[in-house]
Write a protein that holds these residues in place. Sequence first.
Motif, short mmCIF file in Angstrom:
data_model
loop_
_atom_site.label_atom_id
_atom_site.label_comp_id
_atom_site.label_asym_id
_atom_site.label_seq_id
_atom_site.Cartn_x
_atom_site.Cartn_y
_atom_site.Cartn_z
N THR A 15 0.83 -1.21 0.00
CA THR A 15 0.00 0.00 0.00
C THR A 15 0.86 1.26 0.00
O THR A 15 0.58 2.21 -0.72
CB THR A 15 -0.92 0.00 1.24
OG1 THR A 15 -1.68 -1.20 1.24
CG2 THR A 15 -1.85 1.19 1.23
N TYR A 19 0.67 4.00 -3.07
CA TYR A 19 0.29 5.40 -2.88
C TYR A 19 1.46 6.34 -3.13
O TYR A 19 1.27 7.44 -3.66
CB TYR A 19 -0.28 5.62 -1.48
CG TYR A 19 -1.67 5.06 -1.32
CD1 TYR A 19 -2.68 5.44 -2.18
CD2 TYR A 19 -1.98 4.16 -0.32
CE1 TYR A 19 -3.97 4.93 -2.06
CE2 TYR A 19 -3.25 3.64 -0.18
CZ TYR A 19 -4.24 4.03 -1.05
OH TYR A 19 -5.51 3.52 -0.92
N LEU A 23 1.01 9.08 -6.00
CA LEU A 23 1.03 10.49 -5.61
C LEU A 23 2.11 11.27 -6.35
O LEU A 23 1.84 12.33 -6.93
CB LEU A 23 1.24 10.61 -4.10
CG LEU A 23 1.37 12.02 -3.54
CD1 LEU A 23 0.04 12.75 -3.63
CD2 LEU A 23 1.85 11.98 -2.10
#
Length: 193
Positions: A15, A19, A23
């Motif tokens: 995870t 991310y 991002l």
Amino acid sequence: MKLRDELPVDHGLSTVYRYGAGLCGVVLLIFGALGFADELSPFSTDGHRLAGMSTNGVLSLISVVVGLALIAGGFIGGNIASTLNMVVGTLFLLSGFVHLFILDRPANILDFGMTNVIFSFVMGLIILTFGMYGRVSSKLSHDNPYWRRRHPRQAARESLAARRRARGTAAPALPGETAPREPGKSSRPTARG
């Protein structure tokens, strides 16, 4: 060796890698898209500024390509996202160092300014940190898949001991013992008197 063997799909580290890549990829994609929206010439070095940084068409193209690669890595996740983050982060840091030495010279074809160099260092460190998180450390926990991969024998012993504790069976014999110990019993001989 398969990627899922080293880093399970549902592991929490995946995870972070997803991310982090997504991002940073979105930030780069937005920067590159804004450069295309301004219709910049490819190798212009006239100091056109966008979001406080100098830019041109080639820098916008590179930003879009790298941003899309990071977003794709975020969708894939796992070791691919982690490795991609580390590679891209390292390239950003190298780019910062190279452009630091060619500022205000004809070799500066990407029209880097000092703010671009600082952005390259900061973005490189952020991306690199996301890639190395939980993967590169001297104190990884024993349930970390990277620690287990680097210490397979100890990981196997700990896994076997955990399974035996869960089933409530006897612990394995210690060196010098002939029979397995009963759970909770000491391995020291008792004195008879």
